[in-house]
Design a protein around this motif. Structure first.
Motif, PDB file in Angstrom:
ATOM      1  N   PRO A  22       0.834  -1.193   0.000  1.00 37.88           N
ATOM      2  CA  PRO A  22       0.000   0.000   0.000  1.00 37.88           C
ATOM      3  C   PRO A  22       0.879   1.258   0.000  1.00 37.88           C
ATOM      4  O   PRO A  22       2.073   1.194   0.286  1.00 37.88           O
ATOM      5  N   PRO A  23       0.275   2.399  -0.303  1.00 39.27           N
ATOM      6  CA  PRO A  23       1.056   3.661  -0.373  1.00 39.27           C
ATOM      7  C   PRO A  23       1.337   4.258   0.994  1.00 39.27           C
ATOM      8  O   PRO A  23       1.179   5.454   1.193  1.00 39.27           O
ATOM      9  N   PHE A  24       1.664   3.421   1.973  1.00 33.38           N
ATOM     10  CA  PHE A  24       2.138   3.922   3.262  1.00 33.38           C
ATOM     11  C   PHE A  24       3.016   2.830   3.867  1.00 33.38           C
ATOM     12  O   PHE A  24       2.986   1.673   3.458  1.00 33.38           O
ATOM     13  N   ASP A  25       3.819   3.205   4.873  1.00 29.13           N
ATOM     14  CA  ASP A  25       4.846   2.334   5.431  1.00 29.13           C
ATOM     15  C   ASP A  25       4.239   1.432   6.492  1.00 29.13           C
ATOM     16  O   ASP A  25       3.941   1.876   7.615  1.00 29.13           O
ATOM     17  N   LEU A  26       4.033   0.125   6.151  1.00 31.01           N
ATOM     18  CA  LEU A  26       3.444  -0.815   7.104  1.00 31.01           C
ATOM     19  C   LEU A  26       4.395  -1.096   8.270  1.00 31.01           C
ATOM     20  O   LEU A  26       3.949  -1.338   9.391  1.00 31.01           O
ATOM     21  N   ALA A  27       5.691  -1.066   7.995  1.00 27.56           N
ATOM     22  CA  ALA A  27       6.662  -1.323   9.059  1.00 27.56           C
ATOM     23  C   ALA A  27       6.567  -0.237  10.128  1.00 27.56           C
ATOM     24  O   ALA A  27       6.585  -0.518  11.336  1.00 27.56           O
ATOM     25  N   ALA A  28       6.444   1.010   9.694  1.00 30.30           N
ATOM     26  CA  ALA A  28       6.305   2.104  10.646  1.00 30.30           C
ATOM     27  C   ALA A  28       4.994   1.974  11.408  1.00 30.30           C
ATOM     28  O   ALA A  28       4.919   2.239  12.616  1.00 30.30           O
ATOM     29  N   LEU A  29       3.950   1.545  10.706  1.00 31.28           N
ATOM     30  CA  LEU A  29       2.655   1.353  11.351  1.00 31.28           C
ATOM     31  C   LEU A  29       2.736   0.265  12.405  1.00 31.28           C
ATOM     32  O   LEU A  29       2.223   0.404  13.511  1.00 31.28           O
ATOM     33  N   ALA A  30       3.445  -0.821  12.082  1.00 31.39           N
ATOM     34  CA  ALA A  30       3.589  -1.913  13.026  1.00 31.39           C
ATOM     35  C   ALA A  30       4.358  -1.465  14.258  1.00 31.39           C
ATOM     36  O   ALA A  30       4.035  -1.830  15.395  1.00 31.39           O
ATOM     37  N   THR A  31       5.401  -0.673  14.075  1.00 38.05           N
ATOM     38  CA  THR A  31       6.181  -0.177  15.208  1.00 38.05           C
ATOM     39  C   THR A  31       5.310   0.665  16.130  1.00 38.05           C
ATOM     40  O   THR A  31       5.437   0.617  17.358  1.00 38.05           O
TER      41      THR A  31
END
Length: 571
Positions: A11-20
């Protein structure tokens, strides 16, 4: 990522940052794309659902969790207008408690990147309820379902007994182990023996019971029976106050007070009854009867919530019963009036044969205004009439009586048929019965080979000549229906020798949906006099052949004249 995962198409956003940011929260978090397919599932949501995060990705909520009401329509609304929404969902998941219904409260927000809508994020918390709260919630849902189903299952016809049966079938076993509906006797019913002093007589219109109680209900009282309730019974108290009466029958004294009469106590006890609710079936016009609910054996006693549901069901059913009662009242009056007017006509002369039939339409259709008559005239001729008042019900039957009475008065003036119709049209218009009618008049002279025919919007007569071996339609001009004041009637001379059968009918015999009326009428030329020459057999054959599937009442009349000399008799 271990529990966290994302779809192959990032998706057009950072899933890793979201998970953190949210991986450690105890709230379940899921991110879905614009097609409501999972893009991200945190560890908490993975545990709540009991399904690995990787098995969510690329699939919709209904595909991953088919046994919950997740509210996908609500999520689409969030995507459409951007307004956050909250919803409480319930259902079953593969988690450890997968055999019990679970409840969640969720909040949903639209996700946008650079002004573009990219999906929706849901934050879910499980709602933990006590066993008692869950039972209450489940019972509330069952009650709502019961009330909703009443809309489609009760009041499907205008028949009182059918409506009562639908009501008891709805509440057993959902609300009671045994249910009855007792109603007051209709005021147009045939009289029955009076109830003893102080007793209230009701008719049991419907009864339903669970399989375990069916064997014992015969002693309890069956459908169709008249039941007399003692003065202090629960039924009499319920009707006196127009309020539900709830009783726990934990001893014979309480059971005796609730019973219709002391003789019923043994039957009640044999059924294992321990709790009862009697609810009034009433409308603004007054009481119609009562709904009785009974629980027996291991079933719990009735709660206050059960009584509220029963009262709501009874209130809805009472409206349907009132409509059915009013219909039955009017239908009975109209039918009795019509039957009295359609009594067998008095034969005008020993050498005139007449046979008649009246066949009402299906019971679901109100009685119509079909009528016939045979009137002797002072000069030795006789007048035959067939009419059909437009409409149904009491008004049509009353208008039919009005027409018939006026016709008998006019017949004594020895006018030709078209003049009779003209006079009748004017008289009806002035008196204003507000019901137009068709009418066919035939004046027959048994010494003549001709008859005089005039029609006010009625279908033509049929002539069956056994000597000539043919059946023909009368070729006559039809004027406007009676009551219009338009006039314009004519008398036609038609050959009708002694022995010729005159067949008259109303449109219910031939009128069929989707078929031209002229085609239907021409089919009557297939009529033939039976081998024995009986007019009654002729009418029976006509009704069997042409009356099947009729949507309106049917009246038919067959007649013929014979000359008195034996050598001229035609059988």
């Amino acid at each position: 990522m271990e529990a966290d995962a994302y779809a192959d198409s990032r998706p057009p956003f950072d899933l890793a940052a979201l998970a953190t940011l949210i991986d450690g929260t105890t709230a379940g978090v899921g991110v879905l794309d614009t097609e409501l397919r999972f893009l991200y599932v945190n560890r908490a949501l993975e545990r709540l659902n009991g399904i690995p995060a990787a098995e969510h990705l690329g699939r919709t909520v209904s595909e991953v969790l088919p046994h919950i009401d997740a509210g996908e329509d609500m999520m689409r609304a969030v995507l459409a207008d951007g307004r956050p929404r909250e919803i409480t969902s319930s259902g079953y998941t593969p988690a450890a408690s997968g055999t019990a219904r679970r409840y969640w409260h969720g909040a949903y927000h639209r996700l946008e990147v650079g002004g573009q809508v990219v999906g929706v994020a849901g934050i879910v918390l499980e709602v933990k309820a006590s066993d008692e709260e869950r039972r209450e919630l489940e019972q509330a849902k069952r009650n709502l379902t019961l009330l909703d189903s009443a809309v489609d299952r009760v009041g499907t016809t205008l028949d009182m007994d059918t409506t009562c049966a639908e009501l008891v079938d709805l509440v057993v076993p959902a609300l009671a182990d045994l249910a009855t509906v007792e109603v007051f006797l209709p005021d147009v019913a045939r009289p029955v023996r009076p109830a003893p002093p102080g007793m209230l007589r009701l008719r049991r219109a419907a009864l339903s019971a669970t399989a375990g109680l069916m064997d014992g209900v015969e002693e309890f009282g069956l459908t169709g029976e008249y039941i007399d309730y003692q003065e202090d019974s629960a039924v009499q108290r319920c009707l006196a106050t127009d309020q539900p009466v709830i009783e726990n029958l934990n001893d014979d004294m309480r059971l005796s007070c609730s019973a219709a009469n002391p003789q019923r106590v043994v039957a009640y006890r044999a059924l294992g009854m321990h709790s009862t609710v009697v609810v009034p079936l009433s409308v603004r016009g007054g009481p119609l009867g009562v709904l009785g609910l009974i629980r027996a054996g291991d079933s719990p006693v009735f709660s206050d919530e059960d009584v509220v549901v029963a009262r709501e069901l009874a209130g809805r059913a009472a409206v349907d019963l009132d409509h059915a009662r009013r219909y039955a009242h009017e239908h009975t009056i109209a039918l009795e009036l019509q039957r009295s007017l359609l009594s067998e006509p008095r034969l005008p002369h020993p050498h005139i044969e007449v046979a008649t039939r009246y066949l009402p339409a299906d019971r679901g259709v109100m009685v119509g205004g079909d009528w016939f008559d045979v009137i002797p005239l002072p000069d030795g001729r006789h007048l035959k009439a067939m009419g059909d008042v437009m409409g149904h019900g009491v008004e049509a039957a009353v208008a039919m009586s009005h027409y018939r009475s006026l016709l008998r008065l006019l017949a004594d003036e020895l006018l030709p048929p078209h003049r009779i119709l003209e006079q009748l049209d004017r008289m009806v218009e002035r008196s204003g019965p507000d019901r137009a009618a068709t009418c066919l008049l035939v004046v027959v002279d048994r010494y003549s080979r001709m008859c005089e025919v005039s029609s006010a919007g009625h279908l033509p007569p049929v002539f069956i000549d056994p000597l000539a071996g043919g059946t023909r339609l009368g070729d006559i001009a039809a004027g406007p229906p009676l009551g219009t004041g338009l006039g314009g009637y004519a008398t036609t001379l038609v050959e009708c020798a002694p022995g010729t059968v005159l067949f008259m009918y109303t449109d219910g015999l031939v009128e069929r949906r989707g078929e031209d009326i002229d085609v239907s009428v021409r089919r009557l030329t297939e009529l033939a006099l039976p081998a024995g020459g009986s007019l009654d057999d002729l009418l029976d054959d006509a009704l069997e052949k042409f009356g099947q599937g009729a949507e309106d009442d049917i009246a038919v009349l067959a007649s013929r004249s014979r000359l008195p000399a034996p050598e001229q008799d035609i059988l």
